[in-house]
Design a protein around this motif. Structure first.
Motif, PDB file in Angstrom:
ATOM      1  N   LEU A  27       0.818  -1.213   0.000  1.00  0.00           N
ATOM      2  CA  LEU A  27       0.000   0.000   0.000  1.00  0.00           C
ATOM      3  C   LEU A  27       0.853   1.265   0.000  1.00  0.00           C
ATOM      4  N   LEU A  28       1.958   1.250   0.730  1.00  0.00           N
ATOM      5  CA  LEU A  28       2.865   2.397   0.718  1.00  0.00           C
ATOM      6  C   LEU A  28       3.449   2.599  -0.677  1.00  0.00           C
ATOM      7  N   ALA A  29       3.876   1.508  -1.323  1.00  0.00           N
ATOM      8  CA  ALA A  29       4.438   1.596  -2.671  1.00  0.00           C
ATOM      9  C   ALA A  29       3.375   2.049  -3.671  1.00  0.00           C
ATOM     10  N   TYR A  30       2.161   1.547  -3.538  1.00  0.00           N
ATOM     11  CA  TYR A  30       1.076   1.922  -4.444  1.00  0.00           C
ATOM     12  C   TYR A  30       0.773   3.415  -4.328  1.00  0.00           C
ATOM     13  N   ASN A  31       0.678   3.919  -3.107  1.00  0.00           N
ATOM     14  CA  ASN A  31       0.401   5.342  -2.911  1.00  0.00           C
ATOM     15  C   ASN A  31       1.552   6.218  -3.395  1.00  0.00           C
ATOM     16  N   GLN A  32       2.776   5.754  -3.223  1.00  0.00           N
ATOM     17  CA  GLN A  32       3.931   6.490  -3.722  1.00  0.00           C
ATOM     18  C   GLN A  32       3.898   6.520  -5.257  1.00  0.00           C
ATOM     19  N   ALA A  33       3.566   5.389  -5.893  1.00  0.00           N
ATOM     20  CA  ALA A  33       3.487   5.338  -7.354  1.00  0.00           C
ATOM     21  C   ALA A  33       2.364   6.232  -7.873  1.00  0.00           C
ATOM     22  N   ALA A  36       3.601   9.788  -7.596  1.00  0.00           N
ATOM     23  CA  ALA A  36       4.617  10.052  -8.615  1.00  0.00           C
ATOM     24  C   ALA A  36       3.969  10.208  -9.991  1.00  0.00           C
ATOM     25  N   LEU A  37       2.977   9.395 -10.289  1.00  0.00           N
ATOM     26  CA  LEU A  37       2.278   9.487 -11.565  1.00  0.00           C
ATOM     27  C   LEU A  37       1.543  10.821 -11.681  1.00  0.00           C
ATOM     28  N   SER A  38       0.869  11.222 -10.639  1.00  0.00           N
ATOM     29  CA  SER A  38       0.160  12.500 -10.626  1.00  0.00           C
ATOM     30  C   SER A  38       1.137  13.661 -10.781  1.00  0.00           C
ATOM     31  N   GLY A  62      11.575  12.063  -3.335  1.00  0.00           N
ATOM     32  CA  GLY A  62      11.245  10.642  -3.230  1.00  0.00           C
ATOM     33  C   GLY A  62      10.289  10.136  -4.292  1.00  0.00           C
ATOM     34  N   LEU A  63       9.939  10.975  -5.262  1.00  0.00           N
ATOM     35  CA  LEU A  63       9.046  10.558  -6.340  1.00  0.00           C
ATOM     36  C   LEU A  63       9.842  10.383  -7.625  1.00  0.00           C
ATOM     37  N   THR A  64       9.491   9.373  -8.402  1.00  0.00           N
ATOM     38  CA  THR A  64      10.105   9.149  -9.711  1.00  0.00           C
ATOM     39  C   THR A  64       9.006   9.004 -10.745  1.00  0.00           C
ATOM     40  N   ALA A  65       9.061   9.871 -11.764  1.00  0.00           N
ATOM     41  CA  ALA A  65       8.106   9.814 -12.872  1.00  0.00           C
ATOM     42  C   ALA A  65       8.892   9.783 -14.172  1.00  0.00           C
ATOM     43  N   CYS A  66       8.385   9.010 -15.135  1.00  0.00           N
ATOM     44  CA  CYS A  66       9.045   8.866 -16.422  1.00  0.00           C
ATOM     45  C   CYS A  66       8.021   9.005 -17.538  1.00  0.00           C
ATOM     46  N   VAL A  67       8.502   9.413 -18.717  1.00  0.00           N
ATOM     47  CA  VAL A  67       7.621   9.574 -19.873  1.00  0.00           C
ATOM     48  C   VAL A  67       8.363   9.101 -21.121  1.00  0.00           C
ATOM     49  N   ARG A  68       7.611   8.586 -22.081  1.00  0.00           N
ATOM     50  CA  ARG A  68       8.159   8.212 -23.381  1.00  0.00           C
ATOM     51  C   ARG A  68       7.024   8.201 -24.392  1.00  0.00           C
ATOM     52  N   LEU A  69       7.377   8.334 -25.656  1.00  0.00           N
ATOM     53  CA  LEU A  69       6.379   8.253 -26.708  1.00  0.00           C
ATOM     54  C   LEU A  69       5.862   6.828 -26.788  1.00  0.00           C
ATOM     55  N   SER A  70       4.587   6.699 -27.033  1.00  0.00           N
ATOM     56  CA  SER A  70       3.959   5.388 -27.170  1.00  0.00           C
ATOM     57  C   SER A  70       4.036   4.933 -28.623  1.00  0.00           C
ATOM     58  N   ALA A  71       3.908   3.643 -28.829  1.00  0.00           N
ATOM     59  CA  ALA A  71       3.833   3.104 -30.185  1.00  0.00           C
ATOM     60  C   ALA A  71       2.529   3.545 -30.850  1.00  0.00           C
ATOM     61  N   LYS A  72       1.531   3.898 -30.047  1.00  0.00           N
ATOM     62  CA  LYS A  72       0.266   4.410 -30.574  1.00  0.00           C
ATOM     63  C   LYS A  72       0.455   5.881 -30.937  1.00  0.00           C
ATOM     64  N   ARG A  73       0.208   6.206 -32.152  1.00  0.00           N
ATOM     65  CA  ARG A  73       0.444   7.555 -32.681  1.00  0.00           C
ATOM     66  C   ARG A  73      -0.276   8.627 -31.853  1.00  0.00           C
ATOM     67  N   GLY A  74       0.490   9.666 -31.485  1.00  0.00           N
ATOM     68  CA  GLY A  74      -0.068  10.805 -30.773  1.00  0.00           C
ATOM     69  C   GLY A  74      -0.220  10.618 -29.273  1.00  0.00           C
ATOM     70  N   LEU A  75       0.223   9.489 -28.736  1.00  0.00           N
ATOM     71  CA  LEU A  75       0.092   9.253 -27.294  1.00  0.00           C
ATOM     72  C   LEU A  75       1.455   9.122 -26.636  1.00  0.00           C
ATOM     73  N   LEU A  76       1.473   9.458 -25.373  1.00  0.00           N
ATOM     74  CA  LEU A  76       2.660   9.258 -24.540  1.00  0.00           C
ATOM     75  C   LEU A  76       2.296   8.311 -23.409  1.00  0.00           C
ATOM     76  N   MET A  77       3.302   7.609 -22.905  1.00  0.00           N
ATOM     77  CA  MET A  77       3.136   6.797 -21.706  1.00  0.00           C
ATOM     78  C   MET A  77       3.843   7.512 -20.567  1.00  0.00           C
ATOM     79  N   VAL A  78       3.155   7.650 -19.475  1.00  0.00           N
ATOM     80  CA  VAL A  78       3.738   8.237 -18.268  1.00  0.00           C
ATOM     81  C   VAL A  78       3.676   7.152 -17.201  1.00  0.00           C
ATOM     82  N   ARG A  79       4.732   7.048 -16.417  1.00  0.00           N
ATOM     83  CA  ARG A  79       4.711   6.062 -15.336  1.00  0.00           C
ATOM     84  C   ARG A  79       5.265   6.667 -14.057  1.00  0.00           C
ATOM     85  N   GLY A  80       4.723   6.198 -12.955  1.00  0.00           N
ATOM     86  CA  GLY A  80       5.172   6.618 -11.633  1.00  0.00           C
ATOM     87  C   GLY A  80       5.643   5.394 -10.870  1.00  0.00           C
TER      88      GLY A  80
END
Length: 128
Positions: A27-33, A36-38, A62-80
Motif C-alpha cells: 500500500l505504501l508503494a502503491y500510494n507512492q506510485a 509520482a504518476l500524478s 522521493g518521487l520518480t516519474a518517467c515519460v516516453r512516446l507510445s507506439a500508438k500515434r499521438g500518445l505518450l506513456m507516463v509512469r510513476g
C-alpha cells in the motif's frame, strides 16, 4: 494438548503478522506510485528529448516519474514508481496526449488511460 493449541495459534498469528506487513509495504508503494504518476502528469517535459526508444525520468522528494512516446500515434506513456524494499519498483501508468507549450509539452490524461500494467504490447518496453 493445550500446549499444541497455543503453539498452532502462535504460528497462525506469526503468519498473519507477516501478511499484514506485506500488505502495508504494498500500500505504501502503491500510494507512492500514484503520487509520482500524478506529479509526472503535472510536469512540463522537453519536446526534443521525448523518444520512443527510452524513458525520460525525473526525481524529486522521493518521487520518480518517467515519460516516453507510445507506439500508438499521438500518445505518450507516463509512469510513476513506488519503491518496495528488496523488490522491483511498482509502476503505475497513464496514457496521455501532448499539450504543446513552446519547446516544452504538458500532458493531458487520456480518458480510461490509467493502468496498473504496461500499456505497450512489447513487455520489454516497460522493463527498461
Amino acid at each position: 494438548m493445550g500446549l499444541m493449541l497455543l503453539n498452532a495459534q502462535h504460528r497462525q498469528l506469526d503468519h498473519a503478522l507477516l501478511l499484514a506487513g506485506d500488505q502495508q509495504r504494498y500500500l505504501l508503494a502503491y500510494n507512492q506510485a500514484a503520487s509520482a504518476l500524478s506529479w509526472g502528469m503535472a510536469q512540463r517535459w522537453p519536446r526534443d528529448q521525448l523518444t520512443i526508444n527510452g524513458w525520460l525520468c525525473r526525481q524529486a522528494s522521493g518521487l520518480t516519474a518517467c515519460v516516453r512516446l507510445s507506439a500508438k500515434r499521438g500518445l505518450l506513456m507516463v509512469r510513476g514508481a513506488g519503491e518496495i524494499r528488496g523488490s522491483d519498483p511498482l509502476w503505475l501508468y497513464q496514457l496521455s496526449k501532448l499539450e504543446s507549450v513552446d519547446r516544452d509539452v504538458g500532458l493531458i490524461a487520456e480518458s480510461g488511460g490509467w493502468l496498473d500494467f504496461c500499456p505497450d504490447q512489447k513487455s520489454t518496453v516497460c522493463a527498461e
